[in-house]
Design a protein around this motif. Sequence first.
Motif, PDB file in Angstrom:
ATOM      1  N   THR A 240      -1.436   6.223   1.489  1.00 52.13           N
ATOM      2  CA  THR A 240      -1.363   4.844   1.949  1.00 52.13           C
ATOM      3  C   THR A 240      -1.729   3.906   0.803  1.00 52.13           C
ATOM      4  O   THR A 240      -2.506   4.258  -0.074  1.00 52.13           O
ATOM      5  CB  THR A 240      -2.310   4.569   3.141  1.00 52.13           C
TER       6      THR A 240
ATOM      7  N   THR B 100       5.407   1.105   5.565  1.00 57.04           N
ATOM      8  CA  THR B 100       4.885   1.886   6.680  1.00 57.04           C
ATOM      9  C   THR B 100       3.485   2.405   6.366  1.00 57.04           C
ATOM     10  O   THR B 100       3.276   3.043   5.342  1.00 57.04           O
ATOM     11  CB  THR B 100       5.810   3.079   6.992  1.00 57.04           C
TER      12      THR B 100
ATOM     13  N   PHE C 219       0.770   0.847   5.473  1.00 61.96           N
ATOM     14  CA  PHE C 219      -0.032   0.159   4.456  1.00 61.96           C
ATOM     15  C   PHE C 219      -1.194  -0.571   5.123  1.00 61.96           C
ATOM     16  O   PHE C 219      -1.161  -0.872   6.315  1.00 61.96           O
ATOM     17  CB  PHE C 219       0.815  -0.860   3.696  1.00 61.96           C
ATOM     18  N   ASN C 220      -2.229  -0.877   4.351  1.00 61.76           N
ATOM     19  CA  ASN C 220      -3.389  -1.620   4.834  1.00 61.76           C
ATOM     20  C   ASN C 220      -3.444  -2.987   4.166  1.00 61.76           C
ATOM     21  O   ASN C 220      -3.411  -3.076   2.941  1.00 61.76           O
ATOM     22  CB  ASN C 220      -4.687  -0.863   4.521  1.00 61.76           C
TER      23      ASN C 220
ATOM     24  N   LEU D 175       7.054  -2.600   8.552  1.00 61.90           N
ATOM     25  CA  LEU D 175       5.598  -2.582   8.594  1.00 61.90           C
ATOM     26  C   LEU D 175       5.100  -1.731   9.766  1.00 61.90           C
ATOM     27  O   LEU D 175       4.050  -1.999  10.343  1.00 61.90           O
ATOM     28  CB  LEU D 175       5.052  -4.008   8.706  1.00 61.90           C
TER      29      LEU D 175
ATOM     30  N   THR E  91       1.309  -0.477  10.389  1.00 60.95           N
ATOM     31  CA  THR E  91       0.539  -1.146   9.337  1.00 60.95           C
ATOM     32  C   THR E  91      -0.710  -1.785   9.930  1.00 60.95           C
ATOM     33  O   THR E  91      -0.723  -2.192  11.086  1.00 60.95           O
ATOM     34  CB  THR E  91       1.415  -2.218   8.666  1.00 60.95           C
TER      35      THR E  91
ATOM     36  N   ALA F 284       1.854  -1.651  14.941  1.00 50.96           N
ATOM     37  CA  ALA F 284       0.939  -2.232  13.949  1.00 50.96           C
ATOM     38  C   ALA F 284      -0.331  -2.763  14.608  1.00 50.96           C
ATOM     39  O   ALA F 284      -0.337  -3.137  15.777  1.00 50.96           O
ATOM     40  CB  ALA F 284       1.628  -3.357  13.191  1.00 50.96           C
TER      41      ALA F 284
END
Length: 168
Positions: A35, A54, A56-57, A73, A76, A96
């Motif tokens: 990630t 996809t 991600f922070n 996203l 996310t 998300a």
Amino acid sequence: MKKIWWRLLSLVFILILAWLWIIINPKPAFAQINTINYNNASLEHRDFSYLDLTGFNFVAAEMRGANFQGANLTNTILTKGVLLKANLQDVNLTGALVDRVTLDGANMKNAIFTEATLTRSRFYNADITGADFTDALIDRYQVSLLCERADGVNPVTGVSTRDSLGCR
């Protein structure tokens, strides 16, 4: 009696092998593998359009005016983020976590928020034409405000914005 001892010895042997396998072959936790972390980052006016983001922070990230048009996203994390006047048109935010996010004035046309968590987030003056909020978790007060301007049908899912919000 020999059968019982043989079975007991076999069981102990299997347990020792299992213990050794766990000790010798450790693997990292699956949740955070591969990630990207944009936590507490300044991403104002950054262009993320049409990227696959996809998983991600973006925790507590400053994303005023950022362009996420057409980005994926899915799953996310966007908690405590600032997306004032951001471009989220045609974005996929399925699953998300969008908790405590400021989306005031954001362009969310045709965005997909299915099964997303949008708690304690603000959407003042955001354009939600064609956005799909099916099975999303949104505060009741925000739903009532979103229903006042809900319009259109999402071109990907075919769901109307009003229906996805449960507007009456």
